[in-house]
Design a protein around this motif. Structure first.
Motif, mmCIF file in Angstrom:
data_model
loop_
_atom_site.group_PDB
_atom_site.id
_atom_site.type_symbol
_atom_site.label_atom_id
_atom_site.label_comp_id
_atom_site.label_asym_id
_atom_site.label_seq_id
_atom_site.Cartn_x
_atom_site.Cartn_y
_atom_site.Cartn_z
ATOM 1 N N SER A 1 -23.722 -20.822 49.694
ATOM 2 C CA SER A 1 -22.754 -20.069 48.893
ATOM 3 C C SER A 1 -21.747 -19.285 49.742
ATOM 4 O O SER A 1 -20.829 -18.681 49.201
ATOM 5 C CB SER A 1 -23.489 -19.109 47.967
ATOM 6 O OG SER A 1 -24.255 -18.192 48.724
ATOM 7 N N ALA A 2 -21.902 -19.307 51.053
ATOM 8 C CA ALA A 2 -21.004 -18.546 51.931
ATOM 9 C C ALA A 2 -19.620 -19.187 51.963
ATOM 10 O O ALA A 2 -19.490 -20.410 51.878
ATOM 11 C CB ALA A 2 -21.580 -18.488 53.336
ATOM 12 N N SER A 3 -18.611 -18.349 52.096
ATOM 13 C CA SER A 3 -17.257 -18.888 52.235
ATOM 14 C C SER A 3 -17.123 -19.532 53.610
ATOM 15 O O SER A 3 -17.801 -19.141 54.568
ATOM 16 C CB SER A 3 -16.221 -17.782 52.062
ATOM 17 O OG SER A 3 -16.236 -16.923 53.175
ATOM 18 N N PHE A 4 -16.238 -20.500 53.684
ATOM 19 C CA PHE A 4 -16.058 -21.189 54.955
ATOM 20 C C PHE A 4 -15.528 -20.230 56.017
ATOM 21 O O PHE A 4 -15.914 -20.308 57.184
ATOM 22 C CB PHE A 4 -15.115 -22.385 54.785
ATOM 23 C CG PHE A 4 -14.949 -23.174 56.038
ATOM 24 C CD1 PHE A 4 -15.988 -23.945 56.529
ATOM 25 C CD2 PHE A 4 -13.774 -23.131 56.747
ATOM 26 C CE1 PHE A 4 -15.860 -24.655 57.706
ATOM 27 C CE2 PHE A 4 -13.616 -23.839 57.919
ATOM 28 C CZ PHE A 4 -14.660 -24.617 58.397
ATOM 29 N N ILE A 5 -14.687 -19.312 55.619
ATOM 30 C CA ILE A 5 -14.125 -18.336 56.563
ATOM 31 C C ILE A 5 -15.237 -17.490 57.187
ATOM 32 O O ILE A 5 -15.227 -17.236 58.391
ATOM 33 C CB ILE A 5 -13.076 -17.445 55.865
ATOM 34 C CG1 ILE A 5 -11.862 -18.298 55.490
ATOM 35 C CG2 ILE A 5 -12.662 -16.276 56.746
ATOM 36 C CD1 ILE A 5 -10.875 -17.611 54.595
ATOM 37 N N SER A 6 -16.216 -17.074 56.385
ATOM 38 C CA SER A 6 -17.317 -16.276 56.940
ATOM 39 C C SER A 6 -18.182 -17.119 57.879
ATOM 40 O O SER A 6 -18.691 -16.606 58.878
ATOM 41 C CB SER A 6 -18.162 -15.656 55.826
ATOM 42 O OG SER A 6 -18.885 -16.649 55.134
ATOM 43 N N MET A 7 -18.319 -18.415 57.593
ATOM 44 C CA MET A 7 -19.073 -19.286 58.498
ATOM 45 C C MET A 7 -18.350 -19.423 59.839
ATOM 46 O O MET A 7 -18.987 -19.406 60.898
ATOM 47 C CB MET A 7 -19.292 -20.663 57.866
ATOM 48 C CG MET A 7 -20.273 -20.643 56.709
ATOM 49 S SD MET A 7 -20.506 -22.261 55.985
ATOM 50 C CE MET A 7 -21.678 -22.942 57.136
ATOM 51 N N ASN B 1 -25.199 -14.377 59.213
ATOM 52 C CA ASN B 1 -25.411 -14.357 57.763
ATOM 53 C C ASN B 1 -25.757 -15.726 57.201
ATOM 54 O O ASN B 1 -26.572 -15.834 56.295
ATOM 55 C CB ASN B 1 -24.167 -13.817 57.044
ATOM 56 C CG ASN B 1 -23.960 -12.355 57.317
ATOM 57 O OD1 ASN B 1 -24.915 -11.614 57.518
ATOM 58 N ND2 ASN B 1 -22.704 -11.937 57.348
ATOM 59 N N SER B 2 -25.142 -16.776 57.726
ATOM 60 C CA SER B 2 -25.325 -18.089 57.125
ATOM 61 C C SER B 2 -26.164 -19.073 57.945
ATOM 62 O O SER B 2 -26.553 -20.116 57.427
ATOM 63 C CB SER B 2 -23.962 -18.718 56.839
ATOM 64 O OG SER B 2 -23.161 -18.727 57.988
ATOM 65 N N PHE B 3 -26.462 -18.750 59.198
ATOM 66 C CA PHE B 3 -27.288 -19.654 60.006
ATOM 67 C C PHE B 3 -27.919 -18.900 61.165
ATOM 68 O O PHE B 3 -27.576 -17.764 61.456
ATOM 69 C CB PHE B 3 -26.459 -20.844 60.527
ATOM 70 C CG PHE B 3 -25.308 -20.456 61.399
ATOM 71 C CD1 PHE B 3 -25.463 -20.304 62.760
ATOM 72 C CD2 PHE B 3 -24.051 -20.254 60.856
ATOM 73 C CE1 PHE B 3 -24.403 -19.942 63.569
ATOM 74 C CE2 PHE B 3 -22.975 -19.895 61.649
ATOM 75 C CZ PHE B 3 -23.156 -19.741 63.009
ATOM 76 N N ILE B 4 -28.859 -19.591 61.815
ATOM 77 C CA ILE B 4 -29.500 -19.092 63.033
ATOM 78 C C ILE B 4 -29.075 -20.040 64.149
ATOM 79 O O ILE B 4 -29.155 -21.262 63.996
ATOM 80 C CB ILE B 4 -31.035 -19.093 62.911
ATOM 81 C CG1 ILE B 4 -31.486 -18.202 61.766
ATOM 82 C CG2 ILE B 4 -31.679 -18.662 64.224
ATOM 83 C CD1 ILE B 4 -32.950 -18.367 61.410
ATOM 84 N N ASN C 1 -26.496 -31.981 52.975
ATOM 85 C CA ASN C 1 -25.448 -32.684 53.719
ATOM 86 C C ASN C 1 -24.133 -31.903 53.696
ATOM 87 O O ASN C 1 -23.433 -31.834 54.703
ATOM 88 C CB ASN C 1 -25.239 -34.087 53.161
ATOM 89 C CG ASN C 1 -26.398 -35.009 53.488
ATOM 90 O OD1 ASN C 1 -27.111 -34.771 54.458
ATOM 91 N ND2 ASN C 1 -26.590 -36.028 52.686
ATOM 92 N N ARG C 2 -23.804 -31.297 52.563
ATOM 93 C CA ARG C 2 -22.589 -30.498 52.458
ATOM 94 C C ARG C 2 -22.670 -29.296 53.383
ATOM 95 O O ARG C 2 -21.711 -28.964 54.081
ATOM 96 C CB ARG C 2 -22.361 -30.030 51.020
ATOM 97 C CG ARG C 2 -21.063 -29.265 50.844
ATOM 98 C CD ARG C 2 -20.801 -28.924 49.389
ATOM 99 N NE ARG C 2 -21.835 -28.076 48.828
ATOM 100 C CZ ARG C 2 -21.858 -26.751 48.949
ATOM 101 N NH1 ARG C 2 -20.937 -26.128 49.619
ATOM 102 N NH2 ARG C 2 -22.823 -26.051 48.386
ATOM 103 N N ILE C 3 -23.843 -28.649 53.428
ATOM 104 C CA ILE C 3 -24.034 -27.498 54.317
ATOM 105 C C ILE C 3 -23.863 -27.926 55.775
ATOM 106 O O ILE C 3 -23.192 -27.249 56.558
ATOM 107 C CB ILE C 3 -25.417 -26.857 54.086
ATOM 108 C CG1 ILE C 3 -25.460 -26.187 52.706
ATOM 109 C CG2 ILE C 3 -25.759 -25.857 55.184
ATOM 110 C CD1 ILE C 3 -26.844 -25.776 52.264
#
Length: 113
Positions: A90-96, A24-27, A58-60
């Motif tokens: 915008s993804a939560s850290f837990i989902s990452m 969802n948040s990266f490849i 940078n935050r991402i």
């Protein structure tokens, strides 16, 4: 910093030849280090300009780095490039971390083969 892929040529080669895992948040682009069994793995973190300003990118990347760290990256015997998607901002850290765990499980499956 050890365990980081820094060469543009190596990253470009991974884009062409590596196996891709969509989350969802990266490849995640994954390639085994042929003939280098037992070597420490390497990871690269990419957040393109389409994601926003430099502080946002940078935050991402910091969040990707910490999620990977919680899943014990870099993984032995693998080169991994993590390319952030727009949802990463915008993804939560837990989902990452959950996405990263899924990538780690794929790496374990590959290592067994």
């Amino acid at each position: 910093m050890r365990g980081t892929i820094r060469s543009t040529d190596e990253i470009s080669a991974l884009f062409e030849a590596a196996r891709k895992i969509q989350t969802n948040s990266f490849i995640a682009l994954i390639q085994t280090q042929d003939g280098k069994r037992g070597t420490k793995g390497r990871v690269a973190y990419i957040a393109g300009r389409k994601l926003g300003s430099a502080p946002t990118r940078n935050r991402i990347k910091r969040r990707l780095r910490e999620a990977a760290h919680q899943c014990h990256a870099p993984w032995e015997g693998f080169d991994v490039v993590l390319v952030a998607k727009k949802k990463a901002a915008s993804a939560s850290f837990i989902s990452m971390v959950e996405d990263m765990t899924r990538v780690q499980e794929e790496l374990i499956r590959d290592a067994v083969r």
